[in-house]
Write a protein that holds these residues in place. Structure first.
Motif, mmCIF file in Angstrom:
data_model
loop_
_atom_site.group_PDB
_atom_site.id
_atom_site.type_symbol
_atom_site.label_atom_id
_atom_site.label_comp_id
_atom_site.label_asym_id
_atom_site.label_seq_id
_atom_site.Cartn_x
_atom_site.Cartn_y
_atom_site.Cartn_z
ATOM 1 N N ALA A 1 -17.206 73.311 35.137
ATOM 2 C CA ALA A 1 -17.720 73.126 33.777
ATOM 3 C C ALA A 1 -16.628 72.623 32.849
ATOM 4 C CB ALA A 1 -18.305 74.439 33.251
ATOM 5 N N GLU A 2 -15.416 73.144 33.029
ATOM 6 C CA GLU A 2 -14.295 72.688 32.199
ATOM 7 C C GLU A 2 -13.930 71.251 32.531
ATOM 8 O OE1 GLU A 2 -9.675 73.835 31.027
ATOM 9 O OE2 GLU A 2 -10.869 75.209 32.252
ATOM 10 N N ALA A 3 -14.032 70.878 33.805
ATOM 11 C CA ALA A 3 -13.754 69.503 34.200
ATOM 12 C C ALA A 3 -14.715 68.534 33.507
ATOM 13 C CB ALA A 3 -13.851 69.356 35.713
ATOM 14 N N SER B 1 6.505 68.641 36.596
ATOM 15 C CA SER B 1 7.524 67.806 35.950
ATOM 16 C C SER B 1 7.524 67.982 34.443
ATOM 17 C CB SER B 1 7.286 66.330 36.298
ATOM 18 O OG SER B 1 6.114 65.845 35.661
ATOM 19 N N GLY B 2 6.475 68.595 33.908
ATOM 20 C CA GLY B 2 6.380 68.781 32.465
ATOM 21 C C GLY B 2 5.817 67.546 31.787
ATOM 22 N N SER B 3 5.602 67.646 30.505
ATOM 23 C CA SER B 3 5.037 66.528 29.754
ATOM 24 C C SER B 3 6.093 65.466 29.498
ATOM 25 C CB SER B 3 4.489 67.017 28.411
ATOM 26 O OG SER B 3 4.118 65.921 27.609
ATOM 27 N N PRO B 4 5.802 64.183 29.854
ATOM 28 C CA PRO B 4 6.782 63.119 29.584
ATOM 29 C C PRO B 4 6.978 62.881 28.105
ATOM 30 C CG PRO B 4 4.697 62.199 30.353
ATOM 31 C CD PRO B 4 4.610 63.682 30.538
ATOM 32 N N VAL B 5 6.023 63.339 27.290
ATOM 33 C CA VAL B 5 6.164 63.149 25.849
ATOM 34 C C VAL B 5 7.403 63.854 25.321
ATOM 35 C CG1 VAL B 5 5.053 63.540 23.616
ATOM 36 C CG2 VAL B 5 3.666 62.937 25.611
ATOM 37 N N VAL C 1 -7.231 69.421 39.483
ATOM 38 C CA VAL C 1 -6.462 69.774 38.283
ATOM 39 C C VAL C 1 -6.400 71.275 38.040
ATOM 40 C CG1 VAL C 1 -6.971 67.558 37.208
ATOM 41 C CG2 VAL C 1 -8.430 69.527 36.712
ATOM 42 N N GLY C 2 -7.136 72.060 38.861
ATOM 43 C CA GLY C 2 -7.032 73.507 38.768
ATOM 44 C C GLY C 2 -7.825 74.136 37.648
ATOM 45 N N VAL C 3 -9.076 73.652 37.439
ATOM 46 C CA VAL C 3 -9.942 74.246 36.423
ATOM 47 C C VAL C 3 -11.316 74.497 37.031
ATOM 48 C CG1 VAL C 3 -8.733 73.069 34.548
ATOM 49 C CG2 VAL C 3 -10.733 71.988 35.582
ATOM 50 N N GLU C 4 -12.202 75.119 36.277
ATOM 51 C CA GLU C 4 -13.574 75.309 36.713
ATOM 52 C C GLU C 4 -14.360 74.010 36.536
ATOM 53 O OE1 GLU C 4 -14.867 77.990 38.168
ATOM 54 O OE2 GLU C 4 -12.853 78.878 38.108
ATOM 55 N N SER D 1 0.784 62.218 23.129
ATOM 56 C CA SER D 1 1.032 63.591 22.692
ATOM 57 C C SER D 1 -0.152 64.171 21.935
ATOM 58 C CB SER D 1 2.289 63.648 21.812
ATOM 59 O OG SER D 1 2.081 62.948 20.595
ATOM 60 N N GLY D 2 -1.016 63.292 21.432
ATOM 61 C CA GLY D 2 -2.159 63.775 20.674
ATOM 62 C C GLY D 2 -3.388 64.065 21.509
ATOM 63 N N LEU D 3 -3.312 63.833 22.822
ATOM 64 C CA LEU D 3 -4.475 64.032 23.679
ATOM 65 C C LEU D 3 -4.556 65.462 24.192
ATOM 66 C CD1 LEU D 3 -4.397 60.780 25.829
ATOM 67 C CD2 LEU D 3 -5.743 61.241 23.800
ATOM 68 N N THR D 4 -5.778 65.910 24.406
ATOM 69 C CA THR D 4 -5.999 67.240 24.953
ATOM 70 C C THR D 4 -5.480 67.314 26.386
ATOM 71 O OG1 THR D 4 -7.970 67.466 23.581
ATOM 72 C CG2 THR D 4 -7.767 68.970 25.456
ATOM 73 N N ARG D 5 -4.888 68.437 26.745
ATOM 74 C CA ARG D 5 -4.317 68.634 28.072
ATOM 75 C C ARG D 5 -5.345 68.376 29.173
ATOM 76 N NH1 ARG D 5 -0.407 71.495 30.939
ATOM 77 N NH2 ARG D 5 -1.175 72.664 32.727
ATOM 78 N N ASN D 6 -4.941 67.653 30.192
ATOM 79 C CA ASN D 6 -5.728 67.358 31.395
ATOM 80 C C ASN D 6 -6.853 66.336 31.196
ATOM 81 O OD1 ASN D 6 -4.326 69.016 33.214
ATOM 82 N ND2 ASN D 6 -5.585 70.797 32.730
#
Length: 272
Positions: A128-130, A74-78, A123-126, A96-101
């Motif tokens: 360690a990234e989570a 849906s994309g970013s609501p910001v 969320v589709g990350v590794e 809008s100032g927060l890091t993605r995910n």
């Protein structure tokens, strides 16, 4: 086991997890209407394509992963927020100032109780990234906004614990009310920026009634309910709270819910 039986079992598990998906969606978007929209879109997508449930994931993880696909697509609501000074526009500007995910990872971990590997899958990350996303979210949310918070809680020990968590997060507690009438008087004396409320109070009065009365007098204030009876508010009827914590709670759950709620300055009244 026949395909019909498998689908029936799958539907039963989805139905069991749906209230919690809706809770997550409301906390993520800040409103019941938007959250329910995304939850409904997820169910529609699953009706058309059940491939995700054949991936070896647990039904719960698969459900939330399907939701995340809808959310991301849906994309970013910001990007769609109007610069009109409204509470919703101000909230989206903060987002809008927060890091993605990061918000997704924090909510999945602290409110919904997913493990780091499950969050990574959703969320589709590794993994360690989570873990990094959760840590970043805690820091960003804690720094995002401070405020005066009012507590409605009739159990003294719980009230002391919640107060310590809230003040430890940098907020000010205006006071603790044990009954509906005390809550109304406290809010009149020192209007809060946010309310943390239990449902059942000392004199058998309702925390929901107290909150509704305060909102009618003071206008929109974000509210987080902390209750041992979440089923009373997770009914599927309108309206429902965007932020709801189940007792017994953890320190992290309270911190996360308060941080999330402070992003949003509009709260719908509830039916007791």
């Amino acid at each position: 086991m026949t395909e019909t039986t498998i689908r029936r079992d799958m539907s039963a598990e989805i139905a069991q997890e749906l209230p919690f998906l809706r809770r997550y969606a409301r906390a993520l978007t800040g409103s019941q209407q938007s959250g329910d929209h995304y939850a409904a879109a997820t169910l529609e997508a699953l009706l058309e394509d059940q491939e995700i449930f054949q991936s070896g994931l647990s039904p719960t993880v698969a459900l939330f992963k399907a939701f995340n696909r809808i959310w991301v697509s849906s994309g970013s609501p910001v990007d769609d927020a109007d610069e009109d000074g409204s509470p919703e526009a101000r909230a989206q500007k903060r987002l809008s100032g927060l890091t993605r995910n990061t918000r997704e990872a924090l909510l999945l971990h602290s409110i919904e109780g997913f493990t780091t590997p499950d969050i990574a899958e959703i969320v589709g990350v590794e993994p360690a990234e989570a873990e990094d996303l959760i840590a970043i979210a805690r820091k960003e949310m804690a720094q995002s906004i401070r405020g005066n918070i009012m507590l409605i809680e009739d159990e003294a020990i719980i009230a002391m614990d919640i107060r310590a968590i809230v003040e430890g997060s940098g907020h000010n507690v205006t006071g603790v009310a044990r009954t509906r009438d005390e809550a109304v008087q406290l809010a009149r004396h020192e209007p809060p920026d946010m309310i943390l409320a239990d449902i059942q109070l000392a004199d058998k009065s309702s925390g929901i009634d107290a909150v509704n009365h305060i909102l009618q007098e003071l206008g929109d204030i974000p509210v987080v309910f902390i209750t041992a009876f979440p089923e009373r508010l997770l009914t599927g009827e309108r309206p429902e709270p965007a932020f709801l914590i189940t007792k017994p709670y953890s320190e992290e759950q309270v911190q996360s819910a308060v941080s999330q709620a402070m992003f949003f300055t509009s709260t719908q009244t509830l039916q007791a």
